[in-house]
Scaffold this active site. Sequence first.
Site, PDB file in Angstrom:
ATOM      1  N   GLU A 143     -69.127 -48.911  -9.221  1.00 30.27           N
ATOM      2  CA  GLU A 143     -69.744 -48.453  -7.963  1.00 30.27           C
ATOM      3  C   GLU A 143     -71.114 -47.812  -8.177  1.00 30.27           C
ATOM      4  O   GLU A 143     -71.372 -46.718  -7.682  1.00 30.27           O
ATOM      5  CB  GLU A 143     -68.790 -47.499  -7.231  1.00 30.27           C
ATOM      6  CG  GLU A 143     -67.413 -48.121  -7.004  1.00 30.27           C
ATOM      7  CD  GLU A 143     -66.445 -47.220  -6.245  1.00 30.27           C
ATOM      8  OE1 GLU A 143     -66.726 -46.023  -6.088  1.00 30.27           O
ATOM      9  OE2 GLU A 143     -65.400 -47.744  -5.809  1.00 30.27           O
ATOM     10  N   GLU A 194     -59.569 -55.354  -7.543  1.00 32.77           N
ATOM     11  CA  GLU A 194     -58.812 -54.328  -6.803  1.00 32.77           C
ATOM     12  C   GLU A 194     -58.370 -54.836  -5.434  1.00 32.77           C
ATOM     13  O   GLU A 194     -58.418 -54.100  -4.437  1.00 32.77           O
ATOM     14  CB  GLU A 194     -59.678 -53.067  -6.634  1.00 32.77           C
ATOM     15  CG  GLU A 194     -60.213 -52.533  -7.947  1.00 32.77           C
ATOM     16  CD  GLU A 194     -60.966 -51.209  -7.808  1.00 32.77           C
ATOM     17  OE1 GLU A 194     -60.834 -50.526  -6.779  1.00 32.77           O
ATOM     18  OE2 GLU A 194     -61.699 -50.864  -8.758  1.00 32.77           O
TER      19      GLU A 194
END
Length: 355
Positions: free
Chosen positions: A147, A253
Amino acid sequence: MRYLIVSLLLVAPHVAFAANEVPALKEVFGAKFLVGAAIEPAQLRNPTDAALLKRHFSSLTAENVMKPHRLAPREGEYNFAPADELVRFARANGMRLRGHTLLWHRNAPAWFFVGDREQVRKRLERYITDVVTHFKGEVYAWDVVNEVASDNAGELYRQTPWFLALGPDYIEYAFRAARAADPDTQLFINEYDTEEADKRERFMTIVRDLRKKGVPLDGVGHQVHTRIGASAAGVDRALREVAELGLTNHVTELDVSLYHDPGSCWENETGCQRDYGSAVPPALLSQQALLYRQLFAVFEKHPTLKSVSTWGISDAHTWLSRFPTKRTNVPLLFDQAGAPKAAFHAVVDPAFAIP
Ligand code: XIL
């Protein structure tokens, strides 16, 4: 009679399966990609979860126990034991292990950031060297950074403690330290919302820049935390753009939320969609099954995609029952009792009629 059932299954493998007769995900997709799940070590001691893992999954990710605040709450003191449980289970069951994640802005321990630039850089390199060395030969792919792209238009990098201390170079330092510690593990940059055009553009600018600098990057992890009503086309596009750079793709994910929340819900839990509680409308599970089917159809088209992991095993344990707010959410392929959902049947069986 048994003979009849066996031959029926051979002739028509898609007729109504009893729970223990459903095909195994890892076998259905095994020729194309690994099928993984994120887990907590305690789940290995839960019989339902352990059985699902052994039957359906060929890869494991630590949901939390390989993050820096868990591995090294204090400088130089490592807590490897919980993650080592995953290592042993993966080994005993012939599964691969993804490492998640060396650097992340969330819960980055404060001890990393004491002192000047040089000290911070040294700690980053020390940490990565120690951790990658510990898991050498066990972790075949690491999310080196997680991220790092900004959510804001006109801003490339997320303003993380790492970025504020070291500028964008922290990403390069991390990859080079990881490569030096284990030349054989694959190194990934992991990101969410790569299926959204704006975010993807910023993210891919970062990826291309790393490539230009010769940073040792092997692949891109796409989180794909998506929601019913979203389209699979953005994921297709994201996988294609990465493939065009000659990099490997992983879906890291995956889950399909029932809710579509505004950004404010993620920022401060305002404006979140109302909790369905115990009354999840069945139509939502059908929409979820359809999106899962569309996503897996996209996954199968991409030869550069080598691993697809869901963020959890079954709806009995999902981060989305606490994030972005406390609420019923059932985003995975198996239900709270561990039984295959419509979404499961939709992905393994092209002939399954979604109710
Ligand atoms: C989440 C875990 O599932 C939660 O248990 C934890 O409290 C917070 O982190 N993106 C990621 C994952 O890269 O590491 C996050 O996992 C979910 C979002």
